[in-house]
Scaffold this motif. Structure first.
Motif, PDB file in Angstrom:
ATOM      1  N   ILE A 255      52.460  25.259  33.493  1.00  0.00           N
ATOM      2  CA  ILE A 255      51.453  24.852  34.465  1.00  0.00           C
ATOM      3  C   ILE A 255      50.166  25.619  34.161  1.00  0.00           C
ATOM      4  O   ILE A 255      50.203  26.831  33.928  1.00  0.00           O
ATOM      5  N   GLU A 256      49.041  24.919  34.133  1.00  0.00           N
ATOM      6  CA  GLU A 256      47.755  25.558  33.921  1.00  0.00           C
ATOM      7  C   GLU A 256      47.063  25.789  35.262  1.00  0.00           C
ATOM      8  O   GLU A 256      46.918  24.855  36.045  1.00  0.00           O
ATOM      9  N   ARG A 257      46.657  27.010  35.504  1.00  0.00           N
ATOM     10  CA  ARG A 257      45.884  27.317  36.705  1.00  0.00           C
ATOM     11  C   ARG A 257      44.415  27.414  36.329  1.00  0.00           C
ATOM     12  O   ARG A 257      44.063  28.107  35.363  1.00  0.00           O
ATOM     13  N   ARG A 258      43.597  26.713  37.091  1.00  0.00           N
ATOM     14  CA  ARG A 258      42.164  26.731  36.796  1.00  0.00           C
ATOM     15  C   ARG A 258      41.391  27.212  38.018  1.00  0.00           C
ATOM     16  O   ARG A 258      41.594  26.727  39.128  1.00  0.00           O
ATOM     17  N   ILE A 259      40.499  28.175  37.779  1.00  0.00           N
ATOM     18  CA  ILE A 259      39.606  28.696  38.819  1.00  0.00           C
ATOM     19  C   ILE A 259      38.228  28.848  38.207  1.00  0.00           C
ATOM     20  O   ILE A 259      38.060  29.560  37.205  1.00  0.00           O
ATOM     21  N   PHE A 260      37.230  28.168  38.787  1.00  0.00           N
ATOM     22  CA  PHE A 260      35.851  28.255  38.308  1.00  0.00           C
ATOM     23  C   PHE A 260      35.765  27.976  36.806  1.00  0.00           C
ATOM     24  O   PHE A 260      35.015  28.620  36.075  1.00  0.00           O
ATOM     25  N   GLY A 261      36.567  27.008  36.327  1.00  0.00           N
ATOM     26  CA  GLY A 261      36.528  26.637  34.924  1.00  0.00           C
ATOM     27  C   GLY A 261      37.365  27.514  34.016  1.00  0.00           C
ATOM     28  O   GLY A 261      37.519  27.217  32.834  1.00  0.00           O
TER      29      GLY A 261
END
Length: 270
Positions: free
Chosen positions: A2-8
């Motif tokens: 799973i990829e977590r993305r925050i502010f790009g």
């Protein structure tokens, strides 16, 4: 994975058991608007969970080049949200308790798989122009159309050409600009009443008509710009109309093309 993305910024996290998904969804501050993505690049499918707040998420599924939103009802209402820091609109019925997000990610990572999730949950197709549920949302298109309408003529005969939705929006945008700069008396003196009626009818703004007839500047400002958002009532009406009839604004399914490029294409109208 799973990829977590925050502010790009993206970080890859592993889910090997059901409890891992819960841990991953708690791995970031909800106030940072994180999103969590599972994808199968070979099949070109994906599931994206976007955190709305500490208790609610939005789950989107990509299949066949089109996004679908996980919903729990047929409610047509749209809601403003922030997905990975980008404001936009999603179906109100797709703002769900985070247990739905846990279920979706567990199903595709350690459960029965993507096909089972697709077949056994309730999905609503997103508008065709939504290219990414994490960052290319309906509001972006409304803003692009708002800008495009600002450059259209409102004087006949040129005002009779082009997509019908943009023509009506051009009238209402010009009305709004005149009202905010010179007041409603100036608007009513400048614009033909029948033309304003047609634009109000098209976008479904009966309250706007009443305020114009009363020439009540304060009431117009409250109606047109709720919560301080400039022309918010008109923009919301455009959102509703887009959902029902995008082609009336010259919008068709254009996967892979920037909306600004699409709007600039003279061959786009059908």
């Amino acid at each position: 994975m799973i990829e977590r993305r925050i502010f790009g910024l993206t970080r890859t996290l592993e889910a090997a058991a059901a409890g891992d998904v819960q841990r991953i969804l708690m791995s970031a501050d909800p106030g940072d608007d994180p999103s969590y993505t599972w994808r199968d690049d070979e099949r070109r499918v994906a599931v994206v969970v976007s955190v709305i707040d500490a208790d609610h998420c939005q789950v989107a599924l990509l299949d066949g080049g089109r996004w679908h939103d996980l919903v729990d009802s047929d409610d047509p209402t749209l809601a403003w949200v922030s997905l990975t820091g980008t404001p936009g609109v999603v179906p109100l019925a797709s703002i769900l308790p985070c247990r739905f997000a846990v279920d979706a990610l567990e199903t595709v990572t350690v459960g029965a798989g993507f096909d089972h999730l697709r077949a056994t949950r309730r999905w609503r197709p997103a508008p065709a122009w939504v290219g990414d549920r994490r960052g290319y949302l309906l509001r972006d298109l409304v803003e692009a159309l708002w800008d495009a309408a600002g450059s259209l003529p409102v004087d006949e005969p040129a005002a009779a050409t082009g997509p019908v939705g943009l023509r009506h929006l051009a009238w209402l945008r010009r009305l709004h600009e005149r009202a905010m700069s010179g007041g409603l008396d100036a608007v009513l003196a400048e614009f033909p009443p029948d033309r304003l009626d047609a634009a109000e009818d098209y976008l479904g703004l009966p309250d706007l008509r009443a305020v114009l007839r009363a020439a009540d500047d304060d009431a117009y400002e409250r109606l047109a710009s709720p919560d301080g958002e400039d022309a918010g009532a008109i923009r919301a009406a455009v959102q509703r109309k887009l959902d029902a009839a995008p082609w009336e604004f010259g919008v068709t399914d254009v996967p892979g093309r920037a909306i600004t490029e699409f709007l600039a294409d003279p061959g786009r109208v059908r």
